[in-house]
Design a protein around this motif. Structure first.
Motif: not given
Length: 128
Positions: A100-111
């Protein structure tokens, strides 16, 4: 409070997703543990990676065609809890999943650390 709020938001996104309604059916309902008396108990587990808090929530969805388990993963950021992904793992045959939703590329790049690669020279090997 975070668990129920996030699962309610995820269920709304599932109900508004055309693929989910096509596969699960038009009347989609969400519930917690199917073996508990009230089915309101949601499975959830907090975990920590490199000092950042994460939360994984599982709940069940059922439509008039199929049913499955929803996997929601959240990351605690400075701006509050952000959804990393919402995935429905379909039960029964044929097996499958709906993202449905996959934001791992956005949320994990912060780290990731900020590394400046501009001054690194790469040498190419000469062919013999």
């Amino acid at each position: 409070a975070v668990v129920s709020t996030q699962s309610t938001g995820a269920l709304k996104k599932i109900k508004n997703d055309a693929r989910a309604t096509a596969i699960l059916g038009d009347t989609i309902k969400g519930f917690g543990d199917p073996h508990s008396r009230t089915r309101k108990r949601l499975q959830h587990q907090g975990y920590e990676v490199a000092g950042t808090d994460y939360l994984r929530v599982n709940f069940h969805v059922e439509g008039n065609k199929r049913h499955g388990v929803v996997l929601v993963d959240l990351k605690n950021t400075k701006k509050g809890w952000k959804t990393r992904y919402i995935i429905i793992q379909l039960e029964g045959f044929p097996p499958g999943k709906i993202t449905i939703e996959d934001n791992r590329h956005e949320t994990d790049v912060e780290d990731l650390p900020d590394i400046d690669y501009s001054d690194i020279a790469f040498e190419q090997e000469e062919e013999k």
